[in-house]
Write a protein that holds these residues in place. Structure first.
Motif, PDB file in Angstrom:
ATOM      1  N   GLN A 106       0.858  -1.181   0.000  1.00  0.00           N
ATOM      2  CA  GLN A 106       0.000   0.000   0.000  1.00  0.00           C
ATOM      3  C   GLN A 106       0.896   1.234   0.000  1.00  0.00           C
ATOM      4  O   GLN A 106       1.642   1.468   0.957  1.00  0.00           O
ATOM      5  CB  GLN A 106      -0.890   0.008   1.242  1.00  0.00           C
ATOM      6  CG  GLN A 106      -1.850   1.189   1.301  1.00  0.00           C
ATOM      7  CD  GLN A 106      -2.513   1.299   2.665  1.00  0.00           C
ATOM      8  OE1 GLN A 106      -1.903   1.726   3.630  1.00  0.00           O
ATOM      9  NE2 GLN A 106      -3.770   0.884   2.740  1.00  0.00           N
ATOM     10  N   SER A 122      -1.910   6.607   0.904  1.00  0.00           N
ATOM     11  CA  SER A 122      -3.190   5.980   0.550  1.00  0.00           C
ATOM     12  C   SER A 122      -4.267   6.391   1.549  1.00  0.00           C
ATOM     13  O   SER A 122      -4.015   6.476   2.750  1.00  0.00           O
ATOM     14  CB  SER A 122      -3.034   4.462   0.561  1.00  0.00           C
ATOM     15  OG  SER A 122      -4.301   3.830   0.537  1.00  0.00           O
ATOM     16  N   GLU A 177      -8.432  -0.294   0.814  1.00  0.00           N
ATOM     17  CA  GLU A 177      -8.074  -1.287  -0.200  1.00  0.00           C
ATOM     18  C   GLU A 177      -8.696  -2.645   0.128  1.00  0.00           C
ATOM     19  O   GLU A 177      -8.770  -3.045   1.292  1.00  0.00           O
ATOM     20  CB  GLU A 177      -6.552  -1.446  -0.296  1.00  0.00           C
ATOM     21  CG  GLU A 177      -5.850  -0.307  -0.990  1.00  0.00           C
ATOM     22  CD  GLU A 177      -5.437   0.797  -0.051  1.00  0.00           C
ATOM     23  OE1 GLU A 177      -4.602   1.621  -0.434  1.00  0.00           O
ATOM     24  OE2 GLU A 177      -5.982   0.852   1.092  1.00  0.00           O
ATOM     25  N   VAL A 201      -7.480  -4.726  -5.174  1.00  0.00           N
ATOM     26  CA  VAL A 201      -6.061  -4.414  -5.285  1.00  0.00           C
ATOM     27  C   VAL A 201      -5.294  -5.725  -5.335  1.00  0.00           C
ATOM     28  O   VAL A 201      -5.381  -6.527  -4.399  1.00  0.00           O
ATOM     29  CB  VAL A 201      -5.581  -3.551  -4.102  1.00  0.00           C
ATOM     30  CG1 VAL A 201      -4.083  -3.314  -4.190  1.00  0.00           C
ATOM     31  CG2 VAL A 201      -6.333  -2.229  -4.064  1.00  0.00           C
TER      32      VAL A 201
END
Length: 466
Positions: free
Chosen positions: A253, A257, A261, A286
């Protein structure tokens, strides 16, 4: 627990026999740092030169900068911990302001097979001992089965506490918890432990304020994240997620972010579609930055991005291992994409956790032998300031003997030791003359490390007897 130490962390260099890709390091090294642990499950630092090693049955021991262990445990909560299989004391994280408040957090399975995240405090009069009676439970998460507990907890660059939770266990996530936003299982959680009692929800959490989802969730769709870490330079979050029957995966990640996700389990295992009809559109998921198939490998152990020495060939590379094959690899991005490189294979070690010290140096623990190793890329396995010169090595396989030649100043103060690949001393002797001969027929066939110590400096050489 009886405690042994490898008092000098530079002595033994384990040289790898694994094949290395042409674009990888020529060889990597593991240097035994500290010994005597029982099923080591986590390694952490408190912002100083000490390493804190978690024993899965329920204790934490301190190793100083030379690898010497404190005789008394830092914390022992064995009476609270349910130990066995994937259960036990699994994670340790020190508060960012630990120097002042003395707070640290542990993740363990306890009464009712539940996961407990608890805060403890060090003793005010002894920095090497915590107060076992200071425990304050932060959150309890019921576990329907005895496996897939996750176990890691880490303070992120934002100061929030991140907790990796497995999907609750059994196989193939039968209750579909990883994709259920109303469950904390199969998720990455994010808590503000500096506000609220015992915590509050960060305003920036992706599900904050929703009644249909647990607001603690930072990311979802994980099966059993066995170790995650933040890149200390970039802030990127790296997650190693253990697979079911097909693939092991590494998720990343990027720093910055907003969270939320969905890493796909159980809709996908790695990039392989399993139960796609249960999931959101594939474009909303993802996918891993790297996967590898089952075979000799079967269970990933996540590590760290190496950031200690900017001129090292390992700088910027993510280290990870496989518990079943005893392989260690690195992963990094180049112009062509993600590149995996072999660091080496160490049969029988069962790598259970990586760790990072306050300087960014990396360590890895063998569950089967209870040894914590320091990762090195120095050609001799010895730091330059500790390297000893002035010794020549001559080997005669036909006679079965090797000869060391050195000047008299070295010889009158030298100690020779020969180690096997498990770190055991197979021979030790004081050198008293400038020419020292050893008959290798005294040892079984195999690979060894010859080490000569003089006044806290070291010389080493690989020895293969076949």
């Amino acid at each position: 627990m009886p405690v042994k130490t490898v008092s000098v962390c530079w002595i033994l260099t384990v040289l790898l026999s694994a094949t290395v890709h042409s674009n990888a390091q020529d060889q990597g090294f593991l240097i035994p740092f500290a010994d005597g642990f029982t099923s080591p499950a986590a390694i952490a630092h408190a912002g100083d030169s000490r390493l804190f090693v978690v024993n899965q049955p329920g204790s934490i021991f301190i190793a100083d900068s030379t690898g010497t262990l404190k005789a008394e445990p830092f914390l022992d909560i064995s009476e609270k911990v349910t130990y066995g299989g994937e259960q036990g004391l699994l994670g340790l994280a020190f508060h960012p302001d630990y120097k002042n408040n003395g707070y640290f957090y542990v993740n363990y399975t306890g009464a009712g097979d539940s996961t407990y995240i608890s805060r403890f405090t060090r003793l005010s009069g002894n920095p090497d001992v915590a107060d076992p009676g200071s425990g304050k439970n932060i959150i309890t998460i019921a576990q329907p089965y005895k496996n897939h507990n996750g176990g890691s907890l880490v303070f992120g660059p934002d100061g929030y506490l991140y907790i990796g939770m497995g999907d609750g266990g059994s196989g193939f996530d039968p209750e579909k918890r990883a994709q259920n936003p109303a469950s904390l299982l199969g998720k990455m959680l994010r808590l503000d432990v500096d506000n609220g009692d015992p915590y509050s929800i960060p305003e920036s959490n992706p599900f904050n304020g929703l009644t249909s989802a647990r607001n603690e969730i930072w990311a979802l769709g994980l099966r059993n994240p066995w170790k995650f870490s933040f890149d200390r330079k970039t802030g990127d979050l790296w997650i190693a997620d253990v697979g079911q029957n097909l693939y092991e995966e590494i998720d990343m990640q990027p720093a910055g972010s907003p969270g939320g996700e969905n890493y796909g389990w159980r809709c996908y295992e790695g990039n392989e579609l399993l139960y796609g009809e249960e999931c959101a559109a594939p474009g909303s998921l993802v996918y891993p930055v790297y996967t590898y198939p089952h075979g000799a490998e079967c269970s990933v152990t996540g590590g760290y991005v190496y950031r200690a020495d900017s001129v090292s060939g390992f700088y910027g590379k993510y280290f990870f291992a496989d518990y079943c094959s005893d392989m260690i690899w690195t992963l990094h991005m180049n112009d062509s994409g993600w590149v995996k490189e072999d660091f080496g294979q160490f049969s029988g070690y069962q790598f259970s956790t990586f760790g990072e010290d306050s300087n960014g140096e990396l360590y890895v623990a063998g569950r089967s032998n209870g040894i914590v190793y320091k990762i090195s890329d120095h050609a001799s396995g010895i730091s330059p300031e500790k390297e000893l010169s002035g010794i020549q090595f001559f080997n005669d396989p036909q006679s079965g003997k090797f000869l060391l030649e050195m000047n008299q100043d070295i010889a009158k103060n030298a100690l020779i030791s020969i180690y096997d690949m498990q770190g055991a001393v197979r021979f030790s002797d004081k050198i008293t003359r400038a020419e020292y001969e050893f008959d290798t027929r005294r040892l079984p066939f195999g690979m060894y490390l010859i080490s000569v110590k003089v006044n806290n400096k070291y010389w080493s050489h690989k020895l293969i007897i076949d």
